[in-house]
Design a protein around this motif. Structure first.
Motif, PDB file in Angstrom:
ATOM      1  N   PHE A   1      54.143 122.554 -50.664  1.00 12.11           N
ATOM      2  CA  PHE A   1      54.403 121.730 -49.142  1.00 12.11           C
ATOM      3  C   PHE A   1      54.899 122.731 -48.092  1.00 12.11           C
ATOM      4  O   PHE A   1      54.955 122.449 -46.941  1.00 12.11           O
ATOM      5  N   GLN A   2      55.213 124.302 -48.679  1.00 13.52           N
ATOM      6  CA  GLN A   2      54.699 125.175 -47.556  1.00 13.52           C
ATOM      7  C   GLN A   2      53.521 125.363 -46.849  1.00 13.52           C
ATOM      8  O   GLN A   2      53.395 125.224 -46.024  1.00 13.52           O
ATOM      9  N   ILE A   3      52.412 125.333 -47.962  1.00 18.69           N
ATOM     10  CA  ILE A   3      51.612 125.524 -47.308  1.00 18.69           C
ATOM     11  C   ILE A   3      50.788 124.109 -46.445  1.00 18.69           C
ATOM     12  O   ILE A   3      49.690 124.565 -45.834  1.00 18.69           O
ATOM     13  N   TYR A   4      51.339 122.986 -47.322  1.00 18.71           N
ATOM     14  CA  TYR A   4      50.763 122.296 -46.488  1.00 18.71           C
ATOM     15  C   TYR A   4      51.438 121.551 -45.283  1.00 18.71           C
ATOM     16  O   TYR A   4      50.447 121.291 -43.805  1.00 18.71           O
ATOM     17  N   GLY A   5      52.658 121.617 -45.103  1.00 16.44           N
ATOM     18  CA  GLY A   5      53.397 121.920 -43.621  1.00 16.44           C
ATOM     19  C   GLY A   5      53.050 122.714 -42.535  1.00 16.44           C
ATOM     20  O   GLY A   5      53.218 122.510 -41.554  1.00 16.44           O
ATOM     21  N   ASP A   6      53.161 124.446 -43.141  1.00 16.42           N
ATOM     22  CA  ASP A   6      52.486 125.045 -42.617  1.00 16.42           C
ATOM     23  C   ASP A   6      51.132 124.659 -41.225  1.00 16.42           C
ATOM     24  O   ASP A   6      50.572 125.472 -40.465  1.00 16.42           O
ATOM     25  N   PHE A   7      50.247 124.673 -42.215  1.00 15.09           N
ATOM     26  CA  PHE A   7      48.639 124.068 -42.228  1.00 15.09           C
ATOM     27  C   PHE A   7      48.017 123.316 -41.209  1.00 15.09           C
ATOM     28  O   PHE A   7      47.855 123.070 -40.195  1.00 15.09           O
ATOM     29  N   SER A   8      48.796 122.118 -41.831  1.00 17.24           N
ATOM     30  CA  SER A   8      48.747 120.547 -40.973  1.00 17.24           C
ATOM     31  C   SER A   8      49.643 120.682 -39.985  1.00 17.24           C
ATOM     32  O   SER A   8      49.422 120.335 -38.911  1.00 17.24           O
ATOM     33  N   GLY A   9      51.082 121.310 -40.076  1.00 24.19           N
ATOM     34  CA  GLY A   9      51.506 121.875 -38.920  1.00 24.19           C
ATOM     35  C   GLY A   9      51.077 122.115 -37.600  1.00 24.19           C
ATOM     36  O   GLY A   9      50.959 121.412 -36.540  1.00 24.19           O
ATOM     37  N   TYR A  10      50.222 123.129 -38.232  1.00 23.02           N
ATOM     38  CA  TYR A  10      48.925 123.783 -37.301  1.00 23.02           C
ATOM     39  C   TYR A  10      48.565 122.806 -36.873  1.00 23.02           C
ATOM     40  O   TYR A  10      48.161 123.731 -34.888  1.00 23.02           O
ATOM     41  N   SER A  11      47.321 122.238 -37.071  1.00 19.13           N
ATOM     42  CA  SER A  11      46.564 121.488 -37.274  1.00 19.13           C
ATOM     43  C   SER A  11      47.162 120.366 -35.967  1.00 19.13           C
ATOM     44  O   SER A  11      46.043 120.430 -35.141  1.00 19.13           O
ATOM     45  N   ASP A  12      48.847 120.077 -36.318  1.00 20.25           N
ATOM     46  CA  ASP A  12      49.373 118.382 -35.321  1.00 20.25           C
ATOM     47  C   ASP A  12      49.261 119.660 -34.419  1.00 20.25           C
ATOM     48  O   ASP A  12      49.104 118.966 -32.936  1.00 20.25           O
ATOM     49  N   MET A  13      50.300 120.704 -33.940  1.00 20.19           N
ATOM     50  CA  MET A  13      50.111 121.439 -33.200  1.00 20.19           C
ATOM     51  C   MET A  13      49.081 121.722 -31.544  1.00 20.19           C
ATOM     52  O   MET A  13      49.476 121.175 -30.925  1.00 20.19           O
ATOM     53  N   ALA A  14      47.717 121.734 -32.105  1.00 20.29           N
ATOM     54  CA  ALA A  14      46.769 122.160 -32.046  1.00 20.29           C
ATOM     55  C   ALA A  14      45.751 120.975 -30.963  1.00 20.29           C
ATOM     56  O   ALA A  14      45.910 121.080 -29.770  1.00 20.29           O
ATOM     57  N   LEU A  15      45.253 119.927 -32.157  1.00 22.12           N
ATOM     58  CA  LEU A  15      45.503 117.974 -31.399  1.00 22.12           C
ATOM     59  C   LEU A  15      45.974 118.211 -30.141  1.00 22.12           C
ATOM     60  O   LEU A  15      46.074 117.457 -29.697  1.00 22.12           O
ATOM     61  N   GLY A  16      47.882 118.529 -30.825  1.00 20.52           N
ATOM     62  CA  GLY A  16      48.468 117.531 -29.858  1.00 20.52           C
ATOM     63  C   GLY A  16      48.817 118.081 -28.317  1.00 20.52           C
ATOM     64  O   GLY A  16      48.924 117.828 -27.805  1.00 20.52           O
ATOM     65  N   MET A  17      48.518 119.920 -28.629  1.00 23.67           N
ATOM     66  CA  MET A  17      49.105 120.138 -27.262  1.00 23.67           C
ATOM     67  C   MET A  17      47.484 120.304 -26.620  1.00 23.67           C
ATOM     68  O   MET A  17      46.732 120.577 -25.366  1.00 23.67           O
ATOM     69  N   SER A  18      45.630 120.115 -27.292  1.00 22.85           N
ATOM     70  CA  SER A  18      44.970 119.862 -26.450  1.00 22.85           C
ATOM     71  C   SER A  18      44.922 119.039 -25.794  1.00 22.85           C
ATOM     72  O   SER A  18      44.131 118.792 -24.773  1.00 22.85           O
ATOM     73  N   LYS A  19      45.365 117.534 -26.468  1.00 19.62           N
ATOM     74  CA  LYS A  19      45.189 116.390 -25.727  1.00 19.62           C
ATOM     75  C   LYS A  19      46.629 116.311 -23.969  1.00 19.62           C
ATOM     76  O   LYS A  19      46.197 115.811 -23.332  1.00 19.62           O
ATOM     77  N   LEU A  20      47.269 117.348 -24.066  1.00 18.44           N
ATOM     78  CA  LEU A  20      47.873 117.654 -22.956  1.00 18.44           C
ATOM     79  C   LEU A  20      47.106 117.949 -21.828  1.00 18.44           C
ATOM     80  O   LEU A  20      46.577 117.937 -20.278  1.00 18.44           O
TER      81      LEU A  20
ATOM     82  N   LEU B   1      33.055 119.186 -28.961  1.00 13.59           N
ATOM     83  CA  LEU B   1      34.100 120.284 -27.807  1.00 13.59           C
ATOM     84  C   LEU B   1      33.371 119.884 -27.067  1.00 13.59           C
ATOM     85  O   LEU B   1      33.213 119.996 -25.758  1.00 13.59           O
ATOM     86  N   LEU B   2      31.835 120.295 -27.034  1.00 16.88           N
ATOM     87  CA  LEU B   2      31.352 120.994 -25.491  1.00 16.88           C
ATOM     88  C   LEU B   2      31.279 119.873 -24.550  1.00 16.88           C
ATOM     89  O   LEU B   2      31.273 119.988 -23.532  1.00 16.88           O
ATOM     90  N   PRO B   3      30.491 119.445 -25.054  1.00 15.54           N
ATOM     91  CA  PRO B   3      30.201 117.155 -23.823  1.00 15.54           C
ATOM     92  C   PRO B   3      31.380 117.388 -23.273  1.00 15.54           C
ATOM     93  O   PRO B   3      32.261 116.944 -21.818  1.00 15.54           O
ATOM     94  N   GLN B   4      33.229 117.538 -23.892  1.00 15.52           N
ATOM     95  CA  GLN B   4      34.551 117.320 -22.979  1.00 15.52           C
ATOM     96  C   GLN B   4      34.307 118.264 -22.170  1.00 15.52           C
ATOM     97  O   GLN B   4      35.231 118.080 -20.907  1.00 15.52           O
ATOM     98  N   VAL B   5      34.587 119.277 -22.284  1.00 14.49           N
ATOM     99  CA  VAL B   5      34.171 120.989 -21.249  1.00 14.49           C
ATOM    100  C   VAL B   5      33.586 120.841 -20.226  1.00 14.49           C
ATOM    101  O   VAL B   5      33.195 121.451 -19.534  1.00 14.49           O
TER     102      VAL B   5
ATOM    103  N   GLY C   1      43.543 116.727 -21.880  1.00 14.14           N
ATOM    104  CA  GLY C   1      42.498 115.987 -21.867  1.00 14.14           C
ATOM    105  C   GLY C   1      41.210 116.421 -22.954  1.00 14.14           C
ATOM    106  O   GLY C   1      40.519 115.539 -22.618  1.00 14.14           O
ATOM    107  N   ILE C   2      41.469 117.449 -23.817  1.00 19.09           N
ATOM    108  CA  ILE C   2      40.273 116.619 -24.930  1.00 19.09           C
ATOM    109  C   ILE C   2      40.828 116.732 -26.382  1.00 19.09           C
ATOM    110  O   ILE C   2      42.223 116.700 -26.631  1.00 19.09           O
ATOM    111  N   ASP C   3      39.931 116.481 -26.610  1.00 15.20           N
ATOM    112  CA  ASP C   3      40.460 116.210 -28.563  1.00 15.20           C
ATOM    113  C   ASP C   3      39.875 116.882 -28.892  1.00 15.20           C
ATOM    114  O   ASP C   3      38.794 117.344 -28.995  1.00 15.20           O
ATOM    115  N   LEU C   4      40.402 117.373 -30.150  1.00 15.19           N
ATOM    116  CA  LEU C   4      39.992 118.140 -31.244  1.00 15.19           C
ATOM    117  C   LEU C   4      39.937 117.256 -32.648  1.00 15.19           C
ATOM    118  O   LEU C   4      40.348 116.369 -32.842  1.00 15.19           O
ATOM    119  N   LEU C   5      39.061 117.625 -33.420  1.00 14.25           N
ATOM    120  CA  LEU C   5      38.621 117.402 -34.508  1.00 14.25           C
ATOM    121  C   LEU C   5      39.824 117.334 -36.016  1.00 14.25           C
ATOM    122  O   LEU C   5      40.696 117.988 -35.070  1.00 14.25           O
TER     123      LEU C   5
END
Length: 477
Positions: A241-260, A177-181, A262-266
């Motif tokens: 499926f609650q915990i999968y949708g909840d946590f993987s959903g959060y992670s997808d939202m984090a990765l997606g908004m970070s691309k807005l 992450l640091l090289p990107q910021v 210009g930063i890529d997350l793991l």
């Protein structure tokens, strides 16, 4: 402020406009916008704990420099253990003090010594486990001379406090992450569009899948003593499926908004419910945490370099610590222990590194065996999730026992609403979409992307309007 809230729907576009169209001249102004946004985002949870985030950031920033500049090995060790002790001390006080105090008191009471523990009446600062681990990996890497210390305090502050990952990960590494910021970002329309698709798909996972399943899972677990065997099985299934949708959903939202921005997350999830054994499951579930414990605990303990006894010891340590990281309750430790038991046969048979490739199914007998292995791994995972969800170990065993003894497989009604078997069709449809998309990040892009995006947004609005379950499960960790 939740990712799935109206306030965040207002907050995100404002930050986006300021970041790209007002303060986009230099890397420093871009980073300043994101830091201010991140601190505001965090203060919306509880402004009183903002000092803890700032203090943790300054502590690791300063000690990282002191470790690098230390003239002697002893000096490096002193600064290293100084920051490790304080970081883990804060985490221990806020997250684990009451657990240890209660457990010790119960032990003394069991021995006939009546005690009343002194407990702290404080709430758990949101995200403390995640940003503490960000800082720990940073100073450990400096101490091991894997990276150089960061001298720009603004850049380092953004690495720790970046709001998409601040409260529930993924747990980032400074090397990624640091090289990107540290460089100015240029707007990339295609990347931003990809980010929108991934964010919306994460929102579908959270609102359509997780929150819908939560309604039923909560009703069943909260009233499990009056539930029959079918209801209890469905409860475990819904929670999976609650915990999968909840946590993987959060992670997808984090990765997606970070691309807005210009930063890529793991990447944090890689279709774990299609795993063929428990080792593959843990390579695909909460990837950033699993790899963190592998690199900073398992390998320093000796990893797989020693004899079988050492491998078994290290495996159990990793799973137990991972369970305890999730929360201050014996149920999480039991959950970690159960997963270690699942892992043990693979370790003994030296099959823990099998199934490294993406699963494929064909119309033949070998694929039938693969399908059975996926089903059995999923069922074992659901069994372990019961301990994760239960309030106590005794309740978890009672829940499982009633599955086998209540012996009724008729549909039951709940106080709030009856079992709606359309939810099972919804989950099966979701599984089919996930299966088809398992070789890509999200299923919205590609052919008919605009139509798929519109359908996803419509589903989120339709179900989210009537949902009163907004919080993310991993915010409590």
């Amino acid at each position: 402020m939740f990712f799935n809230s109206l306030s965040f729907a207002i907050f995100l576009p404002i930050v986006f406009v300021l970041y790209w169209f007002v303060f986009n001249k230099t890397k420093s102004t871009q980073n300043a916008v994101l830091i201010i946004a991140s601190y505001y985002f965090y203060s919306c949870w509880d402004w009183r704990f903002l000092f803890l985030l700032v203090f943790s950031t300054f502590l690791d920033y300063y000690t990282g420099i002191r470790i690098e500049k230390a003239k002697t090995s002893m000096g490096r060790k002193l600064w290293f253990w100084f920051t490790i002790t304080i970081n883990l001390g804060f985490l221990g006080i806020f997250k684990y003090y009451n657990f240890f105090a209660d457990s010790f008191s119960e032990l003394l009471n069991g021995l006939g010594l009546q005690t009343s523990p002194l407990l702290l009446n404080v709430i758990l600062p949101v995200g403390i486990s995640f940003y503490t681990f960000h800082g720990l990996s940073y100073v450990i890497d400096i101490y091991l001379r894997r990276i150089k210390a960061e001298y720009n305090f603004v850049d380092y502050s953004l690495f720790v406090s970046y709001f998409p990952l601040l409260v529930a990960g993924p747990i980032e590494r400074a090397t990624h992450l640091l090289p990107q910021v540290k460089v100015k970002r240029m707007f990339d329309f295609d990347k931003a569009k990809e980010g929108v698709y991934q964010f919306v798909w994460g929102l579908v996972k959270k609102v359509v899948i997780a929150d819908t399943c939560a309604t039923y899972a909560n009703a069943i677990f909260d009233n499990y003593e009056s539930m029959n065997s079918l209801s209890l099985l469905l409860g475990a299934f819904y929670f999976a499926f609650q915990i999968y949708g909840d946590f993987s959903g959060y992670s997808d939202m984090a990765l997606g908004m970070s691309k807005l921005f210009g930063i890529d997350l793991l990447r944090n999830f890689n279709y774990p419910y299609f795993s063929r054994d428990i080792a593959e499951f843990w390579r695909r579930w909460h990837i950033s945490l699993s790899s963190w414990f592998r690199d900073y605990l398992y390998i320093p303990l000796g990893g797989s370099s020693g004899g079988m006894g050492m491998k078994i010891r290290n495996t159990f340590i990793i799973f137990l610590v991972s369970g305890f990281w999730h929360g201050a309750n014996w149920t999480f430790i039991a959950w970690g222990f159960i997963n270690a038991l699942y892992f043990l046969p693979l370790l003994l048979l030296k099959k823990n590194r099998s199934n490294m490739e993406t699963v494929q199914l064909y119309w033949n007998f070998d694929s039938f065996k693969v399908f059975l292995s996926m089903i059995s791994t999923f069922l074992l995972t659901c069994l372990a999730w019961i301990f994760f969800r239960a309030k106590s170990i005794g309740e978890a065993f009672d829940y499982i026992g009633r599955i086998f003894t209540n012996q009724s497989f008729q549909s039951q009604y709940l106080e709030n609403e009856r079992y709606n078997y359309e939810i099972i069709l919804l989950i099966l449809g979701f599984v089919l979409v996930e299966w088809k998309s398992r070789t890509q990040v999200e299923p919205i892009s590609g052919k008919y992307s605009s139509l798929k995006l519109a359908l996803c947004i419509a589903a989120v609005v339709a179900l989210g309007t009537y949902s009163d379950y907004k919080e993310f499960i991993y915010f409590q960790f």
